[in-house]
Design an enzyme around this catalytic site. Structure first.
Site, mmCIF file in Angstrom:
data_model
loop_
_atom_site.group_PDB
_atom_site.id
_atom_site.type_symbol
_atom_site.label_atom_id
_atom_site.label_comp_id
_atom_site.label_asym_id
_atom_site.label_seq_id
_atom_site.Cartn_x
_atom_site.Cartn_y
_atom_site.Cartn_z
ATOM 1 N N ASP A 265 -7.323 -1.743 3.198
ATOM 2 C CA ASP A 265 -6.373 -2.825 2.825
ATOM 3 C C ASP A 265 -6.988 -4.315 3.433
ATOM 4 O O ASP A 265 -6.412 -5.326 2.692
ATOM 5 C CB ASP A 265 -5.073 -2.704 3.365
ATOM 6 C CG ASP A 265 -4.427 -1.450 2.774
ATOM 7 O OD1 ASP A 265 -4.499 -1.293 1.444
ATOM 8 O OD2 ASP A 265 -3.759 -0.639 3.403
ATOM 9 N N ASP B 103 -1.801 -0.777 5.830
ATOM 10 C CA ASP B 103 -2.335 -0.253 7.222
ATOM 11 C C ASP B 103 -3.728 0.460 7.377
ATOM 12 O O ASP B 103 -4.020 0.599 8.386
ATOM 13 C CB ASP B 103 -1.187 0.976 7.426
ATOM 14 C CG ASP B 103 -1.601 2.127 6.753
ATOM 15 O OD1 ASP B 103 -1.863 1.944 5.729
ATOM 16 O OD2 ASP B 103 -1.909 3.251 7.369
ATOM 17 N N ASP C 72 0.907 -1.201 -0.034
ATOM 18 C CA ASP C 72 -0.035 0.069 0.032
ATOM 19 C C ASP C 72 0.852 1.132 -0.058
ATOM 20 O O ASP C 72 2.010 1.095 0.290
ATOM 21 C CB ASP C 72 -0.811 -0.039 1.273
ATOM 22 C CG ASP C 72 -1.671 1.104 1.427
ATOM 23 O OD1 ASP C 72 -2.289 1.673 0.374
ATOM 24 O OD2 ASP C 72 -1.819 1.579 2.598
#
Length: 657
Positions: free
Chosen positions: A547, A543, A347
């Site tokens: 996600d 995080d 990410d």
């Protein structure tokens, strides 16, 4: 400023006081002696040595037989009990096989060989217990660091001492120099250096100031900290470490499950082969004693003791080692999956970047309707309950500018889209450009072309302004990305819901060439599934709440420690230190564990094959068979325990550079 000698002493005193108040672990010898199996194995060894000395010095046979039989009882009663319990459950395990072989040795007059078998078997069992105990104690010992009491600051400013277990989220506590922090929380005021090596493995104290996170059980330095409790005492990082280790110990790896699946069949086959080695030669007129001796030797050397110990001790040792260095791995299965990683999907915000974005611009669409100050006030009010870094940046900037943030209700976060809340009578939405369905906004173009992240503010469904946010790359991002690329079959891929320009700006700086931008959560899931359909074993690192679905779809997932609660729950592992370089390190450690398992299985299989063939086609002395078989078991146990050392972590970190 120059410190006087008195000032230096005062500054250092808290750490001296802490060193005296933190419970020290037992000495290595005392810790060993506290393991029951170690005590019995030691007694068995002493009785065996006494019997051997008596036998070699010509003592009466009854004396050394008595000592050897006492050795049998001391070293074998635990295995006999475990074997009996297994037999009651219609199962056959190695404990029962070893006891049967030892009893068989007595039956043919080879009590020395049987006693030797008992001693070495008890020693290998004790080593396994030591590894398991050390794995648990190396992490559970953190609980002893959590203080029993906390100083709560009440509404009128007075202080009250309460039990740390009674703290609740929202309580304000004060932590003075040298005291241990009683709960996970955030700094409200004050500044200090906090020694948090017990949680994150960092060797140096970490500077803490307003807004920084602190962990229960860590040690305050020379400053006074005022904190707000952010987690219930039962959900602190320390408590979660202990819970995860317990879960990991109870969850068996795929390799271990396969071994246990074939163990019963193998054991039954071995018993059948032993009986055949007795019956068939006797049918052809062979003497009973040599036949029984060969059969007992076969039963000993063919037992899969080392195979059974080959898998779980190394994997659990790796989990404990990672936990000591700030990475929580939830099970032995996850260690195997991490070792299989062939591509890492990252990410952007909060993972590849620092996750502390800064609000760079506030652009109202019509200043006559809503000016910049009111625009930021509404946005901050809607975002004040958000866990997303972008939301926190908006709130932080409003506070920095001294803007009063009104209360909001009916808050809801929509992963990948934004948030909305009711601020007074106004329905305020913060939307991403991808989820915005209104008329095109000219204010977006310059932000996106500069690689900034845009957030659109809507009031009662009508766009009223655009916010621009920027983020900074993590200091270790470039090195970590290069390490991941070196460890895996394919270079890392960046998956983000952010716009392409912002994604590519970060990717180029980090050294990533594969970027998938403007993804909604379900599109991230699709990308992960496509990568895995192409033969990759995907490790997803993220995080945010958005996600979590992709983490659930990935082969393995690791959450950055500052992530949202849903992400931390979904992930297979968590980096408490919130440092990206721990990702390639944990991959390296998992591969070390896999290599140790492979080596252990090879050692066990080689010893069994060589000793069995020697016994069947040669003349393998029973004592040599005992030493060879049990020696391989001890060797496998010790090899697995290597992964408990700091050296293994350093080796994994070095391999990841």
């Amino acid at each position: 400023m120059t410190l006087t000698a008195c000032e230096v002493t005062a500054a250092e005193a808290p750490f001296d006081r802490v060193s005296k108040t933190i419970p020290h672990p037992l000495s290595w010898g005392a810790a060993l002696w506290s393991v029951v199996s170690v005590r019995w194995a030691t007694v068995a060894l002493l009785l065996f040595l006494a019997g051997l000395v008596a036998q070699l010095n010509g003592a009466p046979e009854a004396m050394w037989w008595t000592l050897y039989l006492a050795c049998y009882l001391a070293g074998g009663w635990g295995s006999a009990w475990a074997g009996a319990q297994a037999l009651r459950n219609k199962a056959l395990d190695v404990d029962l096989l070893m006891i049967a072989a030892a009893v068989g040795a007595v039956a043919i007059g080879q009590i020395f060989d049987g006693a030797l078998l008992i001693v070495i078997f008890a020693t290998s069992g004790a080593l396994d217990d030591i590894a398991t105990r050390h794995t648990a104690e190396s992490v559970k010992g953190l609980l002893d660091l959590a203080p029993d009491q906390a100083v709560v600051v009440q509404g009128d400013g007075s202080e009250r001492v309460v039990a740390a277990s009674e703290l609740v989220v929202g309580d304000r506590v004060v932590v003075r120099p040298g005291d241990r922090i009683p709960a996970d929380g955030a700094v409200l005021s004050g500044a200090s250096d906090v020694d948090q090596r017990s949680i994150t493995g960092e060797s140096m104290p970490v500077a803490k100031a307003r807004g920084d996170e602190v962990f229960a059980g860590t040690v305050n330095g020379s400053g006074v900290l005022h904190l707000v409790v952010t987690r219930d005492p039962s959900q602190t990082v320390v408590a979660r470490i202990v819970e995860l280790v317990a879960d990991a110990s109870a969850t068996k790896a795929k390799t271990q499950l396969f071994i246990e699946k074939i163990e019963q069949r193998y054991s039954l086959g071995m018993v059948a082969a032993t009986l055949a080695l007795i019956v068939i030669p006797l049918m052809f007129g062979a003497d009973l004693r040599p036949v029984l001796l060969r059969a007992m030797t076969f039963m000993i050397v063919a037992s899969p003791c080392a195979v059974v110990l080959a898998t779980m001790p190394p994997l659990l040792s790796a989990i404990a080692n990672a936990g000591r260095h700030g990475v929580l791995v939830k099970s032995a299965v996850v260690v195997e999956r991490l070792a299989d990683t062939s591509i890492v999907a990252l990410d952007k915000t909060g993972t590849l970047t620092r996750g502390i974005p800064r609000l760079a611009s506030v652009a109202p669409l019509d200043p006559n309707v809503v000016d910049a100050r009111r625009l930021l006030q509404l946005a901050a009010a809607a975002e004040q309950s958000s866990e997303h870094p972008l939301g926190r940046a908006i709130v932080a900037e409003a506070r920095r500018r001294g803007i009063a943030i009104p209360p909001a209700k009916d808050f809801r976060a929509v992963p990948g889209c934004g948030v909305h809340a009711l601020v007074g009578n106004d329905f305020v939405e913060i939307a991403s450009p991808q989820s915005y369905r209104g008329a095109p906004l000219a204010e977006l173009a310059p932000l996106l072309s500069a690689g900034a992240t845009a957030a659109i503010v809507l009031l009662d469904g009508v766009a009223i302004g655009v916010l621009g946010l920027t983020d900074q790359l993590r200091p270790d991002a470039v090195e970590s990305v290069a390490a991941m690329a070196a460890l895996t079959a394919a270079p890392p891929v960046l998956l983000t819901g952010d716009n392409g320009r912002a994604a590519w700006r970060v990717a180029r700086n980090a050294g990533i060439t594969d970027v998938r931008a403007a993804l909604l959560p379900e599109q991230k899931v699709e990308v992960v599934r496509n990568l895995q359909a192409g033969g990759h074993q995907v490790l997803l690192v993220g995080d945010g709440v958005n996600d979590a679905p992709a983490m659930a779809a990935a082969r393995a997932a690791v959450a950055m420690g500052a992530g949202a609660d849903l992400t931390l729950q979904t992930a297979d592992g968590v980096t408490i230190r919130d440092e990206l370089h721990t990702i390639p390190t944990i991959i390296g450690l998992a591969r070390q564990a896999r290599r140790v398992v492979t080596v252990n299985l090879a050692i066990a299989a080689t010893f069994i094959a060589v000793l069995v063939l020697w016994d069947l086609f040669g003349q393998l002395p029973l004592p040599l068979g005992v030493v060879g078989h049990e020696g391989s078991t001890v060797l496998v146990a010790l090899n697995g325990m290597r992964l408990l050392t700091n050296r293994s972590w350093r080796a994994a970190a070095s391999a990841a550079r």
